[in-house]
Enzyme design. Sequence first.
Site, PDB file in Angstrom:
ATOM      1  N   GLY A 142       0.679  -1.274   0.392  1.00  0.00           N
ATOM      2  CA  GLY A 142      -0.230   0.249  -0.042  1.00  0.00           C
ATOM      3  C   GLY A 142       0.813   1.097   0.528  1.00  0.00           C
ATOM      4  O   GLY A 142       1.666   1.884  -0.614  1.00  0.00           O
ATOM      5  N   SER A 143       1.835   1.783   1.027  1.00  0.00           N
ATOM      6  CA  SER A 143       2.393   2.903   1.248  1.00  0.00           C
ATOM      7  C   SER A 143       3.732   2.531   0.540  1.00  0.00           C
ATOM      8  O   SER A 143       4.744   3.519   0.141  1.00  0.00           O
ATOM      9  CB  SER A 143       2.472   3.122   2.854  1.00  0.00           C
ATOM     10  OG  SER A 143       0.961   3.519   3.553  1.00  0.00           O
TER      11      SER A 143
ATOM     12  N   ALA B 133      -4.169  14.323  -8.566  1.00  0.00           N
ATOM     13  CA  ALA B 133      -4.653  13.810  -7.528  1.00  0.00           C
ATOM     14  C   ALA B 133      -4.926  14.755  -5.882  1.00  0.00           C
ATOM     15  O   ALA B 133      -6.704  14.681  -5.657  1.00  0.00           O
ATOM     16  CB  ALA B 133      -5.145  11.977  -7.645  1.00  0.00           C
TER      17      ALA B 133
ATOM     18  N   GLU C   6      -4.279   7.930  -1.682  1.00  0.00           N
ATOM     19  CA  GLU C   6      -3.285   8.642  -1.705  1.00  0.00           C
ATOM     20  C   GLU C   6      -2.514   9.180  -1.052  1.00  0.00           C
ATOM     21  O   GLU C   6      -2.101  11.031  -0.925  1.00  0.00           O
ATOM     22  CB  GLU C   6      -4.348  10.819  -2.420  1.00  0.00           C
ATOM     23  CG  GLU C   6      -5.098  10.190  -3.470  1.00  0.00           C
ATOM     24  CD  GLU C   6      -4.915   9.388  -5.045  1.00  0.00           C
ATOM     25  OE1 GLU C   6      -3.435  10.503  -4.644  1.00  0.00           O
ATOM     26  OE2 GLU C   6      -6.100   9.726  -5.689  1.00  0.00           O
ATOM     27  N   GLY C   7      -1.743   8.382  -0.577  1.00  0.00           N
ATOM     28  CA  GLY C   7      -0.666   8.460   0.675  1.00  0.00           C
ATOM     29  C   GLY C   7      -1.475   9.042   1.950  1.00  0.00           C
ATOM     30  O   GLY C   7      -2.452   9.554   2.136  1.00  0.00           O
TER      31      GLY C   7
ATOM     32  N   ARG D 111     -31.626  24.462  17.388  1.00  0.00           N
ATOM     33  CA  ARG D 111     -31.691  23.697  18.720  1.00  0.00           C
ATOM     34  C   ARG D 111     -31.673  24.428  19.846  1.00  0.00           C
ATOM     35  O   ARG D 111     -30.794  25.122  20.656  1.00  0.00           O
ATOM     36  CB  ARG D 111     -30.573  22.591  18.437  1.00  0.00           C
ATOM     37  CG  ARG D 111     -30.075  20.998  19.334  1.00  0.00           C
ATOM     38  CD  ARG D 111     -31.677  20.457  19.870  1.00  0.00           C
ATOM     39  NE  ARG D 111     -31.316  19.408  20.367  1.00  0.00           N
ATOM     40  CZ  ARG D 111     -32.727  18.493  21.019  1.00  0.00           C
ATOM     41  NH1 ARG D 111     -33.728  18.510  20.367  1.00  0.00           N
ATOM     42  NH2 ARG D 111     -32.733  17.812  21.982  1.00  0.00           N
TER      43      ARG D 111
ATOM     44  N   CYS E 194       1.088  11.349 -11.307  1.00  0.00           N
ATOM     45  CA  CYS E 194      -0.815  11.183 -11.445  1.00  0.00           C
ATOM     46  C   CYS E 194      -1.049  11.431  -9.814  1.00  0.00           C
ATOM     47  O   CYS E 194      -2.030  12.181  -9.517  1.00  0.00           O
ATOM     48  CB  CYS E 194      -0.847   9.511 -11.713  1.00  0.00           C
ATOM     49  SG  CYS E 194      -0.958   9.217 -12.984  1.00  0.00           S
TER      50      CYS E 194
HETATM   51  C1  LIG Z   1     -11.837   3.521  -0.746  1.00  0.00           C
HETATM   52  C2  LIG Z   1     -10.261   3.072  -0.561  1.00  0.00           C
HETATM   53  C3  LIG Z   1     -10.060   3.775  -2.410  1.00  0.00           C
HETATM   54  C4  LIG Z   1      -8.882   3.272  -2.555  1.00  0.00           C
HETATM   55  N1  LIG Z   1      -8.810   3.577  -4.322  1.00  0.00           N
HETATM   56  C5  LIG Z   1      -6.984   3.474  -4.344  1.00  0.00           C
HETATM   57  C6  LIG Z   1      -7.230   3.307  -5.804  1.00  0.00           C
HETATM   58  O1  LIG Z   1      -8.275   3.357  -7.484  1.00  0.00           O
HETATM   59  N2  LIG Z   1      -5.804   3.281  -7.039  1.00  0.00           N
HETATM   60  C7  LIG Z   1      -5.205   2.569  -6.041  1.00  0.00           C
HETATM   61  O2  LIG Z   1      -3.925   2.124  -6.175  1.00  0.00           O
HETATM   62  N3  LIG Z   1      -5.250   2.778  -4.464  1.00  0.00           N
HETATM   63  C8  LIG Z   1      -6.755   2.835  -3.730  1.00  0.00           C
HETATM   64  N4  LIG Z   1      -7.005   2.902  -2.739  1.00  0.00           N
HETATM   65  C9  LIG Z   1      -4.875   2.581  -2.066  1.00  0.00           C
HETATM   66  C10 LIG Z   1      -4.373   3.088  -0.705  1.00  0.00           C
HETATM   67  O3  LIG Z   1      -3.606   3.868  -1.848  1.00  0.00           O
HETATM   68  C11 LIG Z   1      -4.065   2.414   0.174  1.00  0.00           C
HETATM   69  O4  LIG Z   1      -4.938   2.065   1.004  1.00  0.00           O
HETATM   70  C12 LIG Z   1      -2.826   3.069   1.109  1.00  0.00           C
HETATM   71  O5  LIG Z   1      -1.834   4.166   0.031  1.00  0.00           O
HETATM   72  C13 LIG Z   1      -2.590   3.016   2.010  1.00  0.00           C
HETATM   73  O6  LIG Z   1      -2.154   1.826   1.925  1.00  0.00           O
HETATM   74  P1  LIG Z   1      -2.831   0.416   2.886  1.00  0.00           P
HETATM   75  O7  LIG Z   1      -4.037   0.726   2.974  1.00  0.00           O
HETATM   76  O8  LIG Z   1      -1.897  -0.800   2.379  1.00  0.00           O
HETATM   77  O9  LIG Z   1      -1.840   0.684   4.223  1.00  0.00           O
HETATM   78  P2  LIG Z   1      -0.699   0.678   5.344  1.00  0.00           P
HETATM   79  O10 LIG Z   1       0.619   1.194   3.734  1.00  0.00           O
HETATM   80  O11 LIG Z   1      -0.324  -0.867   5.331  1.00  0.00           O
HETATM   81  O12 LIG Z   1      -0.528   1.506   6.677  1.00  0.00           O
HETATM   82  C14 LIG Z   1      -1.566   0.840   7.514  1.00  0.00           C
HETATM   83  C15 LIG Z   1      -0.405   1.717   8.316  1.00  0.00           C
HETATM   84  O13 LIG Z   1       0.907   2.130   8.813  1.00  0.00           O
HETATM   85  C16 LIG Z   1       1.014   3.833   8.629  1.00  0.00           C
HETATM   86  N5  LIG Z   1       2.281   3.194   7.416  1.00  0.00           N
HETATM   87  C17 LIG Z   1       3.103   2.401   6.583  1.00  0.00           C
HETATM   88  N6  LIG Z   1       4.107   2.426   6.482  1.00  0.00           N
HETATM   89  C18 LIG Z   1       4.901   3.708   7.334  1.00  0.00           C
HETATM   90  C19 LIG Z   1       6.265   3.396   7.552  1.00  0.00           C
HETATM   91  N7  LIG Z   1       7.151   3.514   6.960  1.00  0.00           N
HETATM   92  N8  LIG Z   1       5.986   4.915   8.312  1.00  0.00           N
HETATM   93  C20 LIG Z   1       4.837   5.072   9.208  1.00  0.00           C
HETATM   94  N9  LIG Z   1       3.879   4.368   9.512  1.00  0.00           N
HETATM   95  C21 LIG Z   1       3.690   3.982   7.984  1.00  0.00           C
HETATM   96  C22 LIG Z   1       0.346   4.074   7.485  1.00  0.00           C
HETATM   97  O14 LIG Z   1       0.305   5.341   7.332  1.00  0.00           O
HETATM   98  C23 LIG Z   1      -1.227   3.985   7.679  1.00  0.00           C
HETATM   99  O15 LIG Z   1      -1.305   4.200   9.366  1.00  0.00           O
HETATM  100  C24 LIG Z   1      -8.057   3.667  -1.712  1.00  0.00           C
HETATM  101  C25 LIG Z   1      -8.240   3.111  -0.872  1.00  0.00           C
HETATM  102  C26 LIG Z   1      -9.401   3.516  -0.703  1.00  0.00           C
HETATM  103  C27 LIG Z   1      -9.448   2.985   0.998  1.00  0.00           C
END
Ligand SMILES: Cc1cc2nc3c(=O)[nH]c(=O)nc-3n(C[C@H](O)[C@H](O)[C@H](O)COP(=O)(O)OP(=O)(O)OC[C@H]3O[C@@H](n4cnc5c(N)ncnc54)[C@H](O)[C@@H]3O)c2cc1C
Lengths: 390, 251
Positions: A140-141, A245, A366-367, A271, A241
């Site tokens: 994800g991240s 966004a 989006e991060g 209220r 990109c």
């Molecule tokens: C409704 C929705 C729509 C989305 N649409 C898209 C899309 O169209 N296309 C797409 O590609 N993605 C999409 N995403 C995915 C989104 O970009 C990811 O969820 C996001 O990048 C975070 O990744 P993760 O959920 O795996 O969380 P993780 O990366 O697992 O993070 C979990 C937690 O750990 C923290 N963390 C992670 N790494 C670190 C670090 N190095 N130091 C400190 N803290 C850290 C994060 O801040 C977070 O609090 C969507 C997500 C949602 C919920």
Amino acid sequence: MAYEALDFYDIDSLLTEEERMVRDMVRDWVEDRVLPNIEDACRDGVFPDEWRVEIGEMGILGAPLEGYGCPGLSYIAYGLICQELERGDSGVRSFASVQGSLAMYPIWDFGSEEQKEKYLPGMAKGELVGCFGLTEPDYGSNPGDMITRAEDKGDHFLLNGAKMWITNGTIADLAVVWAKLEGEIRGFIVEKGDQGFSAPEMKGKHSLKASVTSELVFQDCKIPKDRILPDVKGLRGPFSCLNNARYGISWGAVGAAQSCFNSAREYALSRIQFGHPIASFQLVQNKLSWMLREITKGQLLAYHIGKKKGDGSWIPEQISLAKMNNVDMALEIARMSRDIHGANGILDEYPVMRHMANLESVKTYEGTHDIHNLIIGRHITGIQSFTREP
Amino acid sequence: MGVAVLLKQVPDTTAKISISGDRVDEASITKWSISPYDEYALENAIKLKESGFGDVVAITCGPSRSAKCLTEAAAVGADRLIHIISESPLDSIQVQSLLSAAVKESGCEVVMCGKQAADTNSGSTGPGLATTLGFSCVGGVTEVSIEGGNASATRLGPSGLEQVEVAVPCVFTFDKGDSELRRPNVRGIMMAKKKPVDVFSAEDLGVDVGDSMVEIKSHSSPPEKKPGQKFVGSDSIPEVVSKLREEANVI
Ligand SMILES: Cc1cc2nc3c(=O)[nH]c(=O)nc-3n(C[C@H](O)[C@H](O)[C@H](O)COP(=O)(O)OP(=O)(O)OC[C@H]3O[C@@H](n4cnc5c(N)ncnc54)[C@H](O)[C@@H]3O)c2cc1C
């Protein structure tokens, strides 16, 4: 009561007539078409197809892009569009962000002439829907370590892997998919119906219920050679990109916050408790005043970074700050507004709980909030702290 | 041939109106819009154009801020824009003489406007203009179609819809119908910005508006509505019934 968007510092006076007209057009559409139907859409978990058609007719998709049937509006106008859509619902703004900034933009910037001509005019009209596949179940991240792979098979590419959390995935006619080709991240255009490609919808969301979220699955997915985006390699592709966004989100969050503020103010004035409107109590006024303060700061951030986007003098860290700050303040305002509404705040009669739940997603996608902190932290110190690896 | 649509800029129906020194305080009005009945006229004019009936000429008479009406009209399809600049307030006859001159200048023989303006509600512009121009006038219409030199208008009569046939030249004043003014789109908005506005003064049009025959003595806010009354529980039914019968006179 008619909607009056909070504009304490008169940002309105900084807008061009064209920007104001675009804003009013979208505001009018949201009022007319989104607000009366959004709760049903959320309950059914759908993004109504007529919204796609009407957004396309307004001609706002890919707002700041020029040529190939794209609108060619200013970045400020793009921001205002996001603000008004998200004042309605973050899911509606998500549809437009993904289409414009995440799917149209990479084709526009990194695509071949043929790709631009083939996809952009239809996408600008909303006739073709795009999605953006970066996130994976395990990445994800940290998208740089993605697993999804492309192989060059001579006369075609073969894609294998899976993307998750992909907005618009199931309703998309094409997906811009980021995958590794010989170890390097490249962008590919995968079309609905391509062999070995499927996009099942993810169900059970408590947030962004009126937005479609999907998996993208590639099992020996075969695509023609001309579907690779020729002009970009590495994380720069998806990140550019995201910059667009994220910029839009900084305005969108203001719209959601304005909606929550508005509802809180009206509710507090009407209220009555202990014989007086709750708006007359100092603690409630303190909350309203804090909301106004944060929204006003957020508006100025969004406007200023919008001007910088327009003249090209921005750096990504400035966009990180705007996205992070504005979503953070909007979420806090949604929660505070919910509190001011008392028990009524949990009802779908008011928009606040919906915004609150939506903004939880916006905080993550989006991060994430903290990833933006790390981006800014690296900017301040020169030390990256994303990973312990050197 | 074309259709002239008369657009008046009025305070938006959502704008707060305040009085200062016996006058509506215009400076405090934050939003100005095309008068809603005029919007019905504009929509119909655009529909006529789409059915092949000439250009739409949008005309407004008012201070410089009212140019916004014209840009908005251009964004939804008006072809030519005419702004008669008048910074000071005019009475109905003065406005009609200016508008008539502009309509003549445009060469249009079909004129459409709202049945009344949302601010003054006087309803005199359409009929007054028709008199000055020597055109027929059909008031309170909701739809107009034109074939050859004849127009057919629909309006709400006392017992149903009335169909009126009338020869052009004619002025039509519009009532609220089913066809709301269309929403613009980005392309329309961007083209509107580039569309030139023909700006005329009274002198340009060769009109001497003379002195106003009407003087507004003062403006005041309408009286505040009395607060509602609240009745709780079935015990209050007799009281409610008696009030409805004796005070409200509804039963
Ligand atoms: C409704 C929705 C729509 C989305 N649409 C898209 C899309 O169209 N296309 C797409 O590609 N993605 C999409 N995403 C995915 C989104 O970009 C990811 O969820 C996001 O990048 C975070 O990744 P993760 O959920 O795996 O969380 P993780 O990366 O697992 O993070 C979990 C937690 O750990 C923290 N963390 C992670 N790494 C670190 C670090 N190095 N130091 C400190 N803290 C850290 C994060 O801040 C977070 O609090 C969507 C997500 C949602 C919920």
